[in-house]
Design a protein around this motif. Structure first.
Motif, PDB file in Angstrom:
ATOM      1  N   GLN A  46       0.832  -1.205   0.000  1.00 39.41           N
ATOM      2  CA  GLN A  46       0.000   0.000   0.000  1.00 39.41           C
ATOM      3  C   GLN A  46       0.864   1.253   0.000  1.00 39.41           C
ATOM      4  O   GLN A  46       0.563   2.226  -0.694  1.00 39.41           O
ATOM      5  CB  GLN A  46      -0.929   0.003   1.206  1.00 39.41           C
ATOM      6  CG  GLN A  46      -2.044  -1.020   1.104  1.00 39.41           C
ATOM      7  CD  GLN A  46      -2.889  -1.070   2.373  1.00 39.41           C
ATOM      8  OE1 GLN A  46      -2.492  -0.557   3.411  1.00 39.41           O
ATOM      9  NE2 GLN A  46      -4.045  -1.702   2.267  1.00 39.41           N
ATOM     10  N   LYS A  47       1.959   1.247   0.772  1.00 46.39           N
ATOM     11  CA  LYS A  47       2.861   2.399   0.794  1.00 46.39           C
ATOM     12  C   LYS A  47       3.518   2.606  -0.562  1.00 46.39           C
ATOM     13  O   LYS A  47       3.683   3.736  -1.023  1.00 46.39           O
ATOM     14  CB  LYS A  47       3.935   2.209   1.864  1.00 46.39           C
ATOM     15  CG  LYS A  47       3.439   2.359   3.277  1.00 46.39           C
ATOM     16  CD  LYS A  47       4.568   2.169   4.262  1.00 46.39           C
ATOM     17  CE  LYS A  47       4.086   2.252   5.689  1.00 46.39           C
ATOM     18  NZ  LYS A  47       5.189   2.031   6.635  1.00 46.39           N
ATOM     19  N   LEU A  50       1.007   4.089  -2.960  1.00 42.37           N
ATOM     20  CA  LEU A  50       0.776   5.498  -2.634  1.00 42.37           C
ATOM     21  C   LEU A  50       1.933   6.362  -3.146  1.00 42.37           C
ATOM     22  O   LEU A  50       1.712   7.437  -3.724  1.00 42.37           O
ATOM     23  CB  LEU A  50       0.617   5.670  -1.120  1.00 42.37           C
ATOM     24  CG  LEU A  50       0.315   7.082  -0.628  1.00 42.37           C
ATOM     25  CD1 LEU A  50      -1.043   7.541  -1.136  1.00 42.37           C
ATOM     26  CD2 LEU A  50       0.349   7.135   0.879  1.00 42.37           C
ATOM     27  N   LYS A  53       1.706   6.668  -6.893  1.00 40.26           N
ATOM     28  CA  LYS A  53       0.625   7.584  -7.275  1.00 40.26           C
ATOM     29  C   LYS A  53       1.072   9.033  -7.125  1.00 40.26           C
ATOM     30  O   LYS A  53       0.749   9.883  -7.940  1.00 40.26           O
ATOM     31  CB  LYS A  53      -0.604   7.321  -6.405  1.00 40.26           C
ATOM     32  CG  LYS A  53      -1.842   8.066  -6.869  1.00 40.26           C
ATOM     33  CD  LYS A  53      -3.031   7.786  -5.971  1.00 40.26           C
ATOM     34  CE  LYS A  53      -3.655   6.477  -6.381  1.00 40.26           C
ATOM     35  NZ  LYS A  53      -4.931   6.231  -5.670  1.00 40.26           N
TER      36      LYS A  53
END
Length: 158
Positions: A46-47, A50, A53
């Motif tokens: 997830q990190k 992120l 992105k």
């Protein structure tokens, strides 16, 4: 009010049938056979997503393979990778199944990808191939052709 054993037996059967058609949502929702379990991604993934992105990476379609060349003569080979790029931050992201292979395993297909720094590795491979007798042994099998064995294709008119 008394409940007979036959009446409680029917209620148990009715309850078992009703349990099979359980609603997952509230009143008015569709009945579903089983609840779909969603796989949760790890915190590090997830990190990473992120951060990508934030960089504003865009996927590049149509890349069939990616080869990363190492100093020891091995290659990290990605078949059908997902490649993302962010030109302003000069960042490339290659993800997929990677395999560590020797240069000899991929050699015919990667000759056009080799740079001047891979020339030493290529020379070592050629020397080891010649030492095994790969080039010299094959020359003995080729028959010698004489010039007079070739037929004339055009008739000479004089």
């Amino acid at each position: 009010f008394f409940i007979t054993s036959q009446h409680s037996k029917m209620n148990q059967e009715k309850l078992n049938r009703m349990q099979k058609n359980v609603r997952i949502g509230g009143k008015g929702s569709v009945r579903r056979k089983h609840k779909a379990v969603h796989k949760k991604s790890s915190a590090s993934e997830q990190k990473l997503n992120l951060s990508l992105k934030k960089l504003g990476v865009n996927q590049i379609p149509g890349i069939e393979e990616v080869n990363l060349f190492h100093d020891d003569g091995t290659i990290t080979h990605f078949q059908q990778p997902k490649v993302q790029v962010s030109m302003p931050s000069n960042t490339f992201v290659v993800s997929g199944n990677a395999e560590r292979k020797q240069m000899t395993e991929l050699l015919p297909g990667i000759l056009n990808q080799l740079g001047p720094d891979a020339l030493n590795s290529l020379k070592k491979i050629a020397d080891s191939y010649a030492a095994k007798g790969g080039v010299g042994a094959a020359d003995d099998d080729v028959p010698d052709l004489a010039d007079d064995d070739v037929p004339d294709l055009v008739e000479e008119t004089a």
